[in-house]
Write a protein that holds these residues in place. Structure first.
Motif, PDB file in Angstrom:
ATOM      1  N   LEU A 415       0.810  -1.219   0.000  1.00 47.42           N
ATOM      2  CA  LEU A 415       0.000   0.000   0.000  1.00 47.42           C
ATOM      3  C   LEU A 415       0.842   1.267   0.000  1.00 47.42           C
ATOM      4  O   LEU A 415       0.294   2.362  -0.113  1.00 47.42           O
ATOM      5  CB  LEU A 415      -0.941   0.012   1.208  1.00 47.42           C
ATOM      6  CG  LEU A 415      -1.942  -1.150   1.280  1.00 47.42           C
ATOM      7  CD1 LEU A 415      -2.800  -1.028   2.529  1.00 47.42           C
ATOM      8  CD2 LEU A 415      -2.812  -1.196   0.032  1.00 47.42           C
ATOM      9  N   GLY A 416       2.149   1.163   0.148  1.00 47.99           N
ATOM     10  CA  GLY A 416       3.018   2.323   0.067  1.00 47.99           C
ATOM     11  C   GLY A 416       2.864   3.313   1.200  1.00 47.99           C
ATOM     12  O   GLY A 416       3.144   4.506   1.023  1.00 47.99           O
ATOM     13  N   LYS A 424       2.424   8.503  -1.145  1.00 50.04           N
ATOM     14  CA  LYS A 424       2.378   9.968  -1.229  1.00 50.04           C
ATOM     15  C   LYS A 424       2.971  10.472  -2.531  1.00 50.04           C
ATOM     16  O   LYS A 424       2.537  11.498  -3.067  1.00 50.04           O
ATOM     17  CB  LYS A 424       3.124  10.566  -0.041  1.00 50.04           C
ATOM     18  CG  LYS A 424       2.445  10.340   1.298  1.00 50.04           C
ATOM     19  CD  LYS A 424       3.209  11.022   2.425  1.00 50.04           C
ATOM     20  CE  LYS A 424       2.510  10.800   3.756  1.00 50.04           C
ATOM     21  NZ  LYS A 424       3.247  11.447   4.877  1.00 50.04           N
ATOM     22  N   LEU A 425       3.954   9.761  -3.057  1.00 49.74           N
ATOM     23  CA  LEU A 425       4.560  10.168  -4.316  1.00 49.74           C
ATOM     24  C   LEU A 425       3.564  10.082  -5.465  1.00 49.74           C
ATOM     25  O   LEU A 425       3.515  10.952  -6.340  1.00 49.74           O
ATOM     26  CB  LEU A 425       5.787   9.296  -4.604  1.00 49.74           C
ATOM     27  CG  LEU A 425       6.609   9.631  -5.841  1.00 49.74           C
ATOM     28  CD1 LEU A 425       7.128  11.054  -5.778  1.00 49.74           C
ATOM     29  CD2 LEU A 425       7.755   8.650  -5.995  1.00 49.74           C
ATOM     30  N   LEU A 426       2.742   9.041  -5.472  1.00 51.06           N
ATOM     31  CA  LEU A 426       1.727   8.899  -6.510  1.00 51.06           C
ATOM     32  C   LEU A 426       0.521   9.787  -6.253  1.00 51.06           C
ATOM     33  O   LEU A 426      -0.108  10.277  -7.191  1.00 51.06           O
ATOM     34  CB  LEU A 426       1.276   7.442  -6.619  1.00 51.06           C
ATOM     35  CG  LEU A 426       2.151   6.500  -7.442  1.00 51.06           C
ATOM     36  CD1 LEU A 426       1.576   5.102  -7.447  1.00 51.06           C
ATOM     37  CD2 LEU A 426       2.306   7.007  -8.865  1.00 51.06           C
ATOM     38  N   ALA A 427       0.175   9.971  -4.976  1.00 52.35           N
ATOM     39  CA  ALA A 427      -1.002  10.774  -4.661  1.00 52.35           C
ATOM     40  C   ALA A 427      -0.802  12.239  -5.016  1.00 52.35           C
ATOM     41  O   ALA A 427      -1.767  12.943  -5.306  1.00 52.35           O
ATOM     42  CB  ALA A 427      -1.351  10.629  -3.180  1.00 52.35           C
ATOM     43  N   ASP A 511      -0.545  -9.725 -14.638  1.00 49.43           N
ATOM     44  CA  ASP A 511      -1.633 -10.248 -13.810  1.00 49.43           C
ATOM     45  C   ASP A 511      -1.728  -9.521 -12.472  1.00 49.43           C
ATOM     46  O   ASP A 511      -2.387 -10.001 -11.546  1.00 49.43           O
ATOM     47  CB  ASP A 511      -1.422 -11.750 -13.555  1.00 49.43           C
ATOM     48  CG  ASP A 511      -1.397 -12.554 -14.851  1.00 49.43           C
ATOM     49  OD1 ASP A 511      -2.108 -12.157 -15.803  1.00 49.43           O
ATOM     50  OD2 ASP A 511      -0.651 -13.551 -14.912  1.00 49.43           O
ATOM     51  N   GLY A 512      -1.083  -8.371 -12.384  1.00 50.38           N
ATOM     52  CA  GLY A 512      -1.062  -7.641 -11.126  1.00 50.38           C
ATOM     53  C   GLY A 512      -2.252  -6.709 -10.983  1.00 50.38           C
ATOM     54  O   GLY A 512      -3.133  -6.620 -11.851  1.00 50.38           O
ATOM     55  N   PRO A 513      -2.323  -5.978  -9.885  1.00 48.83           N
ATOM     56  CA  PRO A 513      -3.455  -5.080  -9.633  1.00 48.83           C
ATOM     57  C   PRO A 513      -3.343  -3.785 -10.425  1.00 48.83           C
ATOM     58  O   PRO A 513      -2.270  -3.383 -10.859  1.00 48.83           O
ATOM     59  CB  PRO A 513      -3.344  -4.806  -8.122  1.00 48.83           C
ATOM     60  CG  PRO A 513      -1.877  -4.931  -7.844  1.00 48.83           C
ATOM     61  CD  PRO A 513      -1.349  -5.994  -8.775  1.00 48.83           C
ATOM     62  N   GLU A 514      -4.476  -3.149 -10.606  1.00 46.32           N
ATOM     63  CA  GLU A 514      -4.519  -1.837 -11.226  1.00 46.32           C
ATOM     64  C   GLU A 514      -4.121  -0.769 -10.214  1.00 46.32           C
ATOM     65  O   GLU A 514      -4.239  -0.950  -9.002  1.00 46.32           O
ATOM     66  CB  GLU A 514      -5.919  -1.538 -11.766  1.00 46.32           C
ATOM     67  CG  GLU A 514      -6.358  -2.403 -12.927  1.00 46.32           C
ATOM     68  CD  GLU A 514      -5.750  -1.936 -14.239  1.00 46.32           C
ATOM     69  OE1 GLU A 514      -5.066  -0.893 -14.239  1.00 46.32           O
ATOM     70  OE2 GLU A 514      -5.977  -2.607 -15.262  1.00 46.32           O
ATOM     71  N   LEU A 515      -3.642   0.355 -10.750  1.00 44.81           N
ATOM     72  CA  LEU A 515      -3.215   1.449  -9.885  1.00 44.81           C
ATOM     73  C   LEU A 515      -4.372   1.971  -9.050  1.00 44.81           C
ATOM     74  O   LEU A 515      -4.246   2.140  -7.824  1.00 44.81           O
ATOM     75  CB  LEU A 515      -2.625   2.581 -10.742  1.00 44.81           C
ATOM     76  CG  LEU A 515      -2.342   3.908 -10.030  1.00 44.81           C
ATOM     77  CD1 LEU A 515      -1.315   3.722  -8.933  1.00 44.81           C
ATOM     78  CD2 LEU A 515      -1.869   4.960 -11.025  1.00 44.81           C
ATOM     79  N   LYS A 521      -7.872   1.126  -1.999  1.00 47.88           N
ATOM     80  CA  LYS A 521      -7.734   0.417  -0.728  1.00 47.88           C
ATOM     81  C   LYS A 521      -7.244   1.339   0.383  1.00 47.88           C
ATOM     82  O   LYS A 521      -7.614   1.158   1.547  1.00 47.88           O
ATOM     83  CB  LYS A 521      -6.770  -0.757  -0.881  1.00 47.88           C
ATOM     84  CG  LYS A 521      -7.278  -1.878  -1.772  1.00 47.88           C
ATOM     85  CD  LYS A 521      -6.259  -3.008  -1.855  1.00 47.88           C
ATOM     86  CE  LYS A 521      -6.758  -4.125  -2.763  1.00 47.88           C
ATOM     87  NZ  LYS A 521      -5.764  -5.223  -2.867  1.00 47.88           N
ATOM     88  N   VAL A 522      -6.416   2.304   0.003  1.00 51.32           N
ATOM     89  CA  VAL A 522      -5.914   3.245   1.000  1.00 51.32           C
ATOM     90  C   VAL A 522      -6.972   4.281   1.337  1.00 51.32           C
ATOM     91  O   VAL A 522      -7.224   4.581   2.507  1.00 51.32           O
ATOM     92  CB  VAL A 522      -4.644   3.954   0.483  1.00 51.32           C
ATOM     93  CG1 VAL A 522      -4.090   4.908   1.525  1.00 51.32           C
ATOM     94  CG2 VAL A 522      -3.600   2.918   0.106  1.00 51.32           C
TER      95      VAL A 522
END
Length: 774
Positions: A415-416, A424-427, A511-515, A521-522
C-alpha cells in the motif's frame, strides 16, 4: 573548401534569412498554392536538418533527447535547442580566439598553474559547503546504524532523571516522558512582563567547542545553574538513510556551546537529560518539530518545558515565521542562510560555519523575552477555556511538539504507506500507469529503498523521484536505454541488477493489480446510496442531454453522483425531497414567470420537434376569455417572449379600462382624456419629423447644387477605378520636381556589413569570452 567560399556562403545565407524574416510569408502563401507547397517542403527539410544537427551536437548522443518533428515540437523544446546552440557558440568562440591569436593555446603545465591561481580566493568561495565525498562518520560510531529495524523504537535512555514515573513503568512504544510533559506546570514568571535581558555582543564573545567527554560534563554542570537555555541542531540527511545530527548549539544568558555530535561516544550525551528534562529550566527552540525527533533518535534526549518561538510568531501574526525573520526584527542581524545547506560533517569546522551555528542560539533568549512580553500584553486572561490567552496557545502547541515520538521507517510495499512509502509520491501527481508500469514503479521504488538501507544513503541520493517515473513509463530493456534515462552513479554500478528487477516486475504486472484499485484500498470511495431504476432514469433525463447519454441494454451507464458531500460530509444527507421543497419555499419570487424546469428543457430539440409534430394542434385562447392564464400557457409551451418585434407588452383591459388601473392603489384615467392626450402626442411627434426633414433638405441643397428641391439626392455609383489611391497617392508636380534634385538615401545599406575581426591587442580575462561578450 576555401575559407572565402565558406564566408561567402554564410553571408548569403544570413542575407536571405534576414530578407525572408521581413516578408509576410503567410500572406504570400495564401495567394499561391505552389509557393505554399514549396514553403512546406523547405520547412520539412530544414526541420530534419536541424534535428540531425542537434543530435550530432548533443554532448551525449546516446541519451534520450527531444525530437523536432514539427513546428510545435521546436517551440516546445526551444530551451533545449538554445542550450545546444550556446554550447556550440562557446566552442566556436574558443576556437576563434585561438585562431585570431587573442588567446594562446596553453600547455598542460600552464593550465595547472592557472588552476592553482584560481584557487587562491577567499575561504568562503574556496570551500565546498555541499561536498558529499567525506568519509561517513557513522561507520565509526559505537552503535553503527543497520537501518533494518522493524519493531517499535526503544528509547536510548540509560536512566530517567526528573521522572514522575520510573523508567520501568513506561510501556514500549510510548513516550518515556509523556506523564512529565502532560503534568508540567509552567512557571509563573512566564505570565509577567519584564525588561528583556540583552545578549552579549557577538564580536566580544566566543563559543566553547565541546568535542570531549570531559568538556561535555563541564558544560553540564554550568547548564544546571541556568533558568532558560536555547537549543538548536544542525542535521545531515544526504549520505545517511535516516539522517544524522552533526552539531548541537546550546546558549545561556552569557555563554554559548557548540557540541560535536559525531563522536563515537555520542550516545553518552543522554546525560544532558538532567537539564533537558528538568521542569525548572525552560528550553527555547525555534521550529522544534524535527529537532524533537532527532534528539530522541540519535542522542536519547527529551524536552520537558519547551517554548517554540515559531508558534509565538503565528500567535502574534508576524509577517514571517522563520528564525531569520526574528533575527532581523529583534537583533537587526542578517542570517547567512547560504550555510544552511552546508555539509555539517566537515571537520574541522570553518569559522564561517561556527559563527553561523552560534548565531542561531546566541540571540534566541533575547528574542524570547520580547515575544513573551508581547504575548502577555496582547492576551486576555480570566476567561473560560483560556479564550484569548495567546501565551497559553503557544505553550500548548509547544507541549504537543515535545510529545512526538520517533518510529523506525518501515517499508510497506503493498500500500506504500509510511514516511518512505510510494503512496504519497503517486497521490501528489496525476500520473496514469498501466498494470505493467505500476508494477515496475513499485519494484523500482522498493529497489531504491533497499539499496539506500544497505549503503546507508538517502533514497534521493540513490535515485531521484522523476527517474522512477521515467523508468516506469518507458520500462527499458537494455542497459543503454536505462542509462539514457537515469545515469547516476548507483544506477551505473547496479545497472544489471536494476534491469532484472524491471524485467521481473513487468512480467508480474500482467496479472497484477490496477493502480486505482490499490489507491482505493488506502482511501476507499464514499459509499453510495442505492437508487431505484425510476430514480436513475429520472436523474439522467433531468440533468444529462439525451444526445450524450450512454446507454447499455436500455439503461444508463453513466456514473451516479454520491449521496454525501466530500467536503460537508453527511451534513447535507437526508430527505432530499423535503430539502428541495424547503428551498423552493424560501426562494425569492421572480417578477417574470419562468417555465418549469423539466427534463424536456435538457432534451435534444430534434426530439421535441418530432414529438410535437405527432400531437394534434391546440385551440388558441379567445380574447373574450378575459385575463390570459399564463400558467396554463407555460405548461403547454415552455417558450415565452418578453418583448416581441420591438412592441410594448400590453395588458388586457377589464371593463373598458387599462389593465394598469386594475390595481387598488391607482386612479383610472377617463377614456376621452386619454384619447386626447394620445392625439396631441402624435401631432407633436409628426411636427418634429417634418422639421428634421426640412433641415436635411436645406443641407443637401447647400452642398450640392444639382440636388433636387425636396432635399433628396440621386445616388450615383462610385467609380473605384478612377479614385486616387490612398496607400500610394500620386505626388504633385511640385513634389516631383523637388524630389528630382535630391539624392536617395538607403538607411539599410550598411546593415549587411560583416563585423570586423577581433583586435590582437586585447587580452582574455578569466571566465570571460573575447568573441561573444555577455
Amino acid at each position: 573548401m576555401d575559407t572565402e567560399a565558406i564566408t561567402s556562403a554564410l553571408l548569403s545565407t544570413t542575407r536571405s534569412a534576414s530578407a525572408l524574416a521581413s516578408e509576410d510569408l503567410a500572406f504570400h502563401r495564401s495567394l499561391s498554392n505552389s509557393l505554399a507547397s514549396a514553403l512546406d517542403r523547405q520547412n520539412a527539410r530544414l526541420l530534419a536538418l536541424s534535428d540531425r544537427l542537434l543530435g550530432v551536437a548533443a554532448p551525449n548522443p546516446s541519451a534520450v533527447r527531444s525530437r523536432l518533428s514539427d513546428i510545435d515540437a521546436a517551440e516546445g523544446n526551444w530551451r533545449a535547442v538554445v542550450d545546444v546552440v550556446d554550447s556550440l557558440l562557446e566552442r566556436a568562440d574558443t576556437a576563434l580566439d585561438e585562431f585570431t591569436g587573442a588567446v594562446k593555446r596553453l600547455s598542460p603545465g600552464a593550465v595547472e598553474q592557472m588552476q592553482k591561481v584560481g584557487k587562491r580566493q577567499d575561504e568562503r568561495t574556496k570551500l565546498d559547503w555541499r561536498k558529499s565525498d567525506i568519509e561517513k562518520p557513522q561507520l565509526l560510531f559505537e552503535n553503527v546504524p543497520t537501518n533494518n529495524e522493524t519493531g517499535p523504537f526503544l528509547p536510548l535512555l540509560q536512566s530517567k532523571p526528573h521522572a514522575m514515573r520510573p523508567k520501568e513503568e513506561s510501556a514500549p512504544g510510548l513516550h518515556p516522558y509523556q506523564s512529565e510533559i502532560l503534568d508540567y506546570r509552567w512557571p509563573a514568571e512566564l505570565y509577567t512582563t519584564a525588561e528583556p535581558s540583552m545578549y552579549t555582543p557577538f564580536e566580544e564573545s566566543t563559543a566553547t567547542f565541546v568535542d570531549t567527554e570531559d568538556a561535555m560534563y563541564e558544560m553540564l554542570e554550568e547548564l544546571k545553574q541556568a533558568k532558560e537555555i536555547a537549543v538548536d541542531l544542525e542535521h545531515h540527511d544526504l549520505r545517511s538513510y535516516v539522517g544524522i545530527v552533526c552539531l548541537m548549539q546550546i546558549s545561556t544568558r552569557n555563554k554559548d556551546w557548540i557540541v560535536d555530535t559525531l563522536k563515537p561516544w555520542r550516545r553518552k550525551l543522554s546525560c544532558l537529560n538532567e537539564v533537558f528534562a528538568n521542569p525548572s529550566i525552560l528550553k527555547v527552540l525555534h521550529g522544534a518539530y524535527m529537532d524533537v525527533i532527532w534528539l530522541q533518535r540519535d542522542l536519547g534526549l527529551y524536552l520537558v518545558g519547551l517554548f517554540d518561538t515559531h508558534y509565538a510568531c503565528r500567535a502574534l501574526g508576524y509577517a514571517g515565521a522563520s528564525l531569520a525573520f526574528l533575527l532581523k526584527k529583534f537583533a537587526n542581524v542578517d542570517a547567512q542562510k547560504q550555510y544552511q545547506t552546508a555539509d555539517w560533517r566537515i571537520r574541522p569546522l570553518p569559522q564561517e560555519l561556527l559563527d553561523y551555528a552560534r548565531s542561531d542560539t546566541h540571540y534566541l533568549l533575547y528574542i524570547f523575552d520580547n515575544m513573551r512580553n508581547e504575548l502577555v500584553q496582547r492576551s486576555t486572561f480570566g476567561k473560560m477555556d483560556h479564550e484569548g490567552d495567546k501565551l497559553w496557545d503557544v505553550l500548548q502547541k509547544s507541549s504537543e511538539t515535545a510529545l512526538q515520538r520517533y518510529e523506525h521507517p518501515v517499508y510497506d510495499f503493498d500500500l506504500g504507506q509510511g514516511t518512505v512509502g510510494w503512496y504519497k509520491l503517486l497521490a501528489r501527481t496525476s500520473a496514469t500507469l498501466s498494470k505493467e508500469q505500476f508494477s515496475v514503479f513499485r519494484a523500482v521504488h522498493r529497489w531504491r529503498d533497499n539499496v539506500a538501507r544497505e549503503q546507508d544513503d538517502s533514497a534521493h541520493y540513490i535515485m531521484s523521484n522523476h527517474h522512477i517515473f521515467s523508468i516506469a513509463k518507458s520500462m527499458p530493456t537494455t542497459k543503454a536505454e536505462l542509462l539514457g534515462i537515469a545515469s547516476t552513479q548507483n544506477v551505473r554500478l547496479r545497472a544489471d541488477e536494476l534491469l532484472a528487477v524491471i524485467t521481473q516486475a513487468k512480467d508480474d504486472g500482467r496479472d497484477g493489480p490496477e493502480l486505482m484499485d490499490v489507491l482505493n484500498k488506502v482511501e476507499p470511495q464514499v459509499a453510495r446510496k442505492p437508487l431505484t431504476k425510476e430514480a436513475i432514469s429520472h436523474s439522467v433525463a433531468a440533468f444529462v442531454p439525451r444526445s450524450s447519454a450512454a446507454t447499455v441494454n436500455g439503461e444508463s451507464s453513466l456514473p451516479l453522483r454520491s449521496m454525501t458531500s466530500g467536503f460537508w460530509g453527511s451534513t447535507l444527507s437526508g430527505n432530499s425531497d423535503q430539502k428541495r421543497a424547503y428551498s423552493a419555499a424560501q426562494s425569492v419570487a421572480l417578477t417574470v414567470p419562468l417555465p418549469p424546469l423539466t427534463a424536456e428543457i435538457f432534451a435534444d430539440p430534434a426530439d421535441i420537434v418530432s414529438q410535437r409534430a405527432t400531437q394534434p394542434p391546440e385551440e388558441p385562447l379567445s380574447a373574450a376569455d378575459g385575463v390570459v392564464d399564463t400558467t396554463t400557457d407555460m405548461a403547454e409551451d415552455d417558450v415565452f417572449v418578453l418583448k416581441q418585434l420591438g412592441k410594448k407588452r400590453k395588458r388586457p383591459t377589464i371593463d373598458g379600462m387599462d389593465g394598469l388601473a386594475a390595481q387598488s392603489d391607482e386612479v383610472a384615467i377617463p377614456e376621452d382624456e386619454a384619447t386626447e392626450r394620445a392625439r396631441e402626442k402624435a401631432e407633436r411627434k409628426k411636427a418634429r419629423k417634418e422639421m428634421k426633414r426640412a433641415q436635411k433638405g436645406a443641407m443637401f441643397n447647400e452642398s450640392d447644387p444639382h440636388s433636387q428641391e425636396d432635399g433628396v439626392v440621386d445616388d450615383e455609383p462610385f467609380d473605384y477605378a478612377a479614385a486616387p489611391s490612398l496607400l500610394n497617392p500620386t505626388p504633385s508636380k511640385e513634389a516631383r520636381e523637388a524630389r528630382a534634385g535630391r539624392k536617395e538615401i538607403n538607411p539599410y545599406a550598411k546593415s549587411l556589413d560583416t563585423p570586423k575581426g577581433l583586435s590582437r591587442t586585447q587580452r582574455e580575462k578569466a571566465g570571460r569570452s573575447m568573441t561573444y561578450r555577455s
